[in-house]
Design a protein around this motif. Structure first.
Motif, PDB file in Angstrom:
ATOM      1  N   LEU A 109     -17.140  10.645 -25.988  1.00  0.00           N
ATOM      2  CA  LEU A 109     -17.405  12.082 -25.963  1.00  0.00           C
ATOM      3  C   LEU A 109     -18.902  12.350 -26.074  1.00  0.00           C
ATOM      4  O   LEU A 109     -19.442  13.190 -25.350  1.00  0.00           O
ATOM      5  CB  LEU A 109     -16.650  12.780 -27.097  1.00  0.00           C
ATOM      6  N   LEU A 110     -19.588  11.634 -26.937  1.00  0.00           N
ATOM      7  CA  LEU A 110     -21.026  11.825 -27.108  1.00  0.00           C
ATOM      8  C   LEU A 110     -21.793  11.457 -25.838  1.00  0.00           C
ATOM      9  O   LEU A 110     -22.754  12.148 -25.462  1.00  0.00           O
ATOM     10  CB  LEU A 110     -21.530  11.010 -28.294  1.00  0.00           C
ATOM     11  N   ASP A 111     -21.375  10.391 -25.160  1.00  0.00           N
ATOM     12  CA  ASP A 111     -22.005  10.000 -23.894  1.00  0.00           C
ATOM     13  C   ASP A 111     -21.781  11.054 -22.823  1.00  0.00           C
ATOM     14  O   ASP A 111     -22.677  11.367 -22.039  1.00  0.00           O
ATOM     15  CB  ASP A 111     -21.467   8.652 -23.417  1.00  0.00           C
ATOM     16  N   TYR A 112     -20.552  11.609 -22.778  1.00  0.00           N
ATOM     17  CA  TYR A 112     -20.247  12.654 -21.803  1.00  0.00           C
ATOM     18  C   TYR A 112     -21.143  13.873 -22.029  1.00  0.00           C
ATOM     19  O   TYR A 112     -21.686  14.437 -21.072  1.00  0.00           O
ATOM     20  CB  TYR A 112     -18.774  13.055 -21.893  1.00  0.00           C
ATOM     21  N   ILE A 113     -21.307  14.264 -23.295  1.00  0.00           N
ATOM     22  CA  ILE A 113     -22.138  15.428 -23.615  1.00  0.00           C
ATOM     23  C   ILE A 113     -23.583  15.169 -23.206  1.00  0.00           C
ATOM     24  O   ILE A 113     -24.232  16.031 -22.600  1.00  0.00           O
ATOM     25  CB  ILE A 113     -22.030  15.761 -25.116  1.00  0.00           C
ATOM     26  N   GLN A 114     -24.102  13.988 -23.497  1.00  0.00           N
ATOM     27  CA  GLN A 114     -25.485  13.647 -23.144  1.00  0.00           C
ATOM     28  C   GLN A 114     -25.687  13.689 -21.625  1.00  0.00           C
ATOM     29  O   GLN A 114     -26.647  14.284 -21.138  1.00  0.00           O
ATOM     30  CB  GLN A 114     -25.838  12.254 -23.683  1.00  0.00           C
ATOM     31  N   LYS A 115     -24.769  13.084 -20.873  1.00  0.00           N
ATOM     32  CA  LYS A 115     -24.900  13.059 -19.408  1.00  0.00           C
ATOM     33  C   LYS A 115     -24.801  14.456 -18.817  1.00  0.00           C
ATOM     34  O   LYS A 115     -25.538  14.805 -17.892  1.00  0.00           O
ATOM     35  CB  LYS A 115     -23.827  12.154 -18.801  1.00  0.00           C
ATOM     36  N   ARG A 116     -23.888  15.268 -19.350  1.00  0.00           N
ATOM     37  CA  ARG A 116     -23.690  16.616 -18.806  1.00  0.00           C
ATOM     38  C   ARG A 116     -24.907  17.494 -19.087  1.00  0.00           C
ATOM     39  O   ARG A 116     -25.333  18.263 -18.233  1.00  0.00           O
ATOM     40  CB  ARG A 116     -22.417  17.235 -19.408  1.00  0.00           C
ATOM     41  N   LEU A 117     -25.483  17.378 -20.273  1.00  0.00           N
ATOM     42  CA  LEU A 117     -26.654  18.185 -20.596  1.00  0.00           C
ATOM     43  C   LEU A 117     -27.905  17.691 -19.877  1.00  0.00           C
ATOM     44  O   LEU A 117     -28.810  18.484 -19.597  1.00  0.00           O
ATOM     45  CB  LEU A 117     -26.876  18.210 -22.108  1.00  0.00           C
ATOM     46  N   ASP A 118     -27.964  16.407 -19.554  1.00  0.00           N
ATOM     47  CA  ASP A 118     -29.101  15.891 -18.794  1.00  0.00           C
ATOM     48  C   ASP A 118     -29.152  16.492 -17.392  1.00  0.00           C
ATOM     49  O   ASP A 118     -30.230  16.589 -16.797  1.00  0.00           O
ATOM     50  CB  ASP A 118     -29.045  14.367 -18.706  1.00  0.00           C
ATOM     51  N   LYS A 119     -28.023  16.907 -16.867  1.00  0.00           N
ATOM     52  CA  LYS A 119     -27.990  17.517 -15.538  1.00  0.00           C
ATOM     53  C   LYS A 119     -28.646  18.890 -15.516  1.00  0.00           C
ATOM     54  O   LYS A 119     -28.979  19.398 -14.447  1.00  0.00           O
ATOM     55  CB  LYS A 119     -26.545  17.630 -15.044  1.00  0.00           C
ATOM     56  N   LEU A 120     -28.838  19.499 -16.677  1.00  0.00           N
ATOM     57  CA  LEU A 120     -29.481  20.810 -16.725  1.00  0.00           C
ATOM     58  C   LEU A 120     -30.949  20.736 -16.309  1.00  0.00           C
ATOM     59  O   LEU A 120     -31.538  21.746 -15.937  1.00  0.00           O
ATOM     60  CB  LEU A 120     -29.361  21.409 -18.129  1.00  0.00           C
ATOM     61  N   ASP A 121     -31.541  19.544 -16.371  1.00  0.00           N
ATOM     62  CA  ASP A 121     -32.933  19.369 -15.935  1.00  0.00           C
ATOM     63  C   ASP A 121     -33.107  19.648 -14.445  1.00  0.00           C
ATOM     64  O   ASP A 121     -34.207  19.929 -13.990  1.00  0.00           O
ATOM     65  CB  ASP A 121     -33.432  17.956 -16.253  1.00  0.00           C
TER      66      ASP A 121
END
Length: 105
Positions: A16-28
């Motif tokens: 779950l933590l990896d999913y959150i990190q990857k999804r928020l990185d796409k905001l860049d």
């Protein structure tokens, strides 16, 4: 981007933590000046199926965006919150920058 994730009254697994990190990185892709994010994951004590809440606080220079979504799963809630943040970031990027009028006089 630095992402700080806090889970209230439960322990979030690495997946779950990896999913959150990857999804928020796409905001860049939508706004390149995002500095950090805070994610709060909560499980509400209700009998409804939509009892998982994700609150995302996104820090950009001179502004902070806060989005709170409640869904059936944390992944769905984070995805929905990121969708809202994407729209807010695009709107901020398109907004014209204010120029100090005193410089011209």
């Amino acid at each position: 981007m630095k992402v700080n994730t806090q889970s209230v009254n439960f322990n979030a697994d690495e997946k779950l933590l990896d999913y959150i990190q990857k999804r928020l990185d796409k905001l860049d892709l939508f706004y390149d000046r995002v500095t950090s994010a805070e994610v709060f994951l909560k499980v509400e004590n209700t009998s409804a199926k939509d009892n998982k809440t994700a609150e995302v606080k996104l820090h950009v220079p001179k502004d902070v965006f806060i989005v709170k979504k409640q869904c059936k799963s944390f992944e769905e809630a984070v995805d929905s919150a990121c969708g809202s943040l994407e729209r807010k970031l695009v709107k901020k990027k398109r907004k014209p920058k204010v120029v100090n009028a005193l410089k011209f006089f």
